[in-house]
Enzyme design. Structure first.
Site, PDB file in Angstrom:
ATOM      1  N   GLN A  64       0.985  -1.269   0.055  1.00  0.00           N
ATOM      2  CA  GLN A  64      -0.012   0.059   0.017  1.00  0.00           C
ATOM      3  C   GLN A  64       0.975   1.561   0.001  1.00  0.00           C
ATOM      4  O   GLN A  64       0.949   2.031  -0.982  1.00  0.00           O
ATOM      5  CB  GLN A  64      -0.949  -0.078   1.168  1.00  0.00           C
ATOM      6  CG  GLN A  64      -1.734  -1.225   1.101  1.00  0.00           C
ATOM      7  CD  GLN A  64      -2.865  -1.165   2.223  1.00  0.00           C
ATOM      8  OE1 GLN A  64      -2.392  -1.450   3.121  1.00  0.00           O
ATOM      9  NE2 GLN A  64      -4.157  -0.863   2.040  1.00  0.00           N
ATOM     10  N   ASP A  65       1.475   1.527   1.233  1.00  0.00           N
ATOM     11  CA  ASP A  65       2.363   2.695   1.267  1.00  0.00           C
ATOM     12  C   ASP A  65       3.412   2.325   2.404  1.00  0.00           C
ATOM     13  O   ASP A  65       3.576   1.467   2.840  1.00  0.00           O
ATOM     14  CB  ASP A  65       1.766   3.921   1.651  1.00  0.00           C
ATOM     15  CG  ASP A  65       0.738   3.767   2.839  1.00  0.00           C
ATOM     16  OD1 ASP A  65       0.757   2.895   3.552  1.00  0.00           O
ATOM     17  OD2 ASP A  65       0.179   4.853   3.184  1.00  0.00           O
ATOM     18  N   PRO A  66       4.469   3.308   2.236  1.00  0.00           N
ATOM     19  CA  PRO A  66       5.605   2.953   3.241  1.00  0.00           C
ATOM     20  C   PRO A  66       5.064   2.827   4.539  1.00  0.00           C
ATOM     21  O   PRO A  66       4.259   3.732   4.833  1.00  0.00           O
ATOM     22  CB  PRO A  66       6.633   4.033   2.838  1.00  0.00           C
ATOM     23  CG  PRO A  66       6.148   4.639   1.458  1.00  0.00           C
ATOM     24  CD  PRO A  66       4.786   4.375   1.551  1.00  0.00           C
ATOM     25  N   GLY A 134      -1.568   6.251   4.446  1.00  0.00           N
ATOM     26  CA  GLY A 134      -2.315   6.682   3.433  1.00  0.00           C
ATOM     27  C   GLY A 134      -2.197   8.037   3.315  1.00  0.00           C
ATOM     28  O   GLY A 134      -3.120   8.595   2.132  1.00  0.00           O
TER      29      GLY A 134
END
Length: 172
Positions: A64-66, A134
């Site tokens: 998804q994201d870091p 997010g």
């Protein structure tokens, strides 16, 4: 636009770097680094591409994201640097590998060893605000990473794509 990314990827993605969305994304990210705490560090944003050249890609894992905690994000999805405690999502991955394949759970959460073997460890967004999962969604990163996926799928054969969207449930 001169984006600091591995040469093999720069050639494949050159058109993306000239598009309006990417220029807007760069402006947004630069502003965020100036006004917020952002992960990973600027020099690691394109680490996934630096560690796994286009020619070497065999598997693409998409997160998804870091990680958004201090010292966690290193530019490779689900990976943390040596000496950093493995987050729950990474521990779950290791547990599944252990259960399925009998491989021991590694002492480090650094997945660079996977990347240099041809695993592109790509997040859908490549940056995030500290403590705000997010927070950089819908700013242009997804358009960029979609272009990466498209280039790989159109120009390489026999590639395995894995989308890992992990949710950790709190214990009560």
């Amino acid at each position: 636009m001169d984006v600091k990314i591995a040469p093999s990827w720069k050639e494949k993605l050159a058109n993306e770097f000239e598009k309006e969305y990417f220029k807007n994304l760069v402006d947004f990210v630069k502003n965020e680094y100036q006004s917020q705490t952002i992960y990973p560090s600027g020099k690691l944003i394109f680490n996934a591409f630096d560690k796994c050249s286009f020619e070497e890609v065999k598997v693409v894992i998409i997160g998804q994201d870091p990680y958004h905690g201090a010292g966690q994000a290193n530019g490779l999805c689900f990976s943390v640097n040596d000496g950093v405690k493995s987050p729950p999502s990474l521990l779950n991955i290791f547990k599944e590998i252990h259960q399925d394949l009998g491989k021991p759970i590694p002492s480090t959460g650094n997945l660079e060893r996977w990347a240099v073997q041809g695993v592109l460890l790509l997040n859908a967004t490549l940056t995030v605000r500290a403590g705000q999962a997010g927070s950089h969604q819908n700013k242009g990163w997804e358009t960029f990473t979609d272009a990466v996926i498209k280039v790989v799928s159109e120009q390489k054969e026999g590639i395995v794509f894995m989308l890992w969207m992990l949710r950790i449930r709190a214990r009560s």
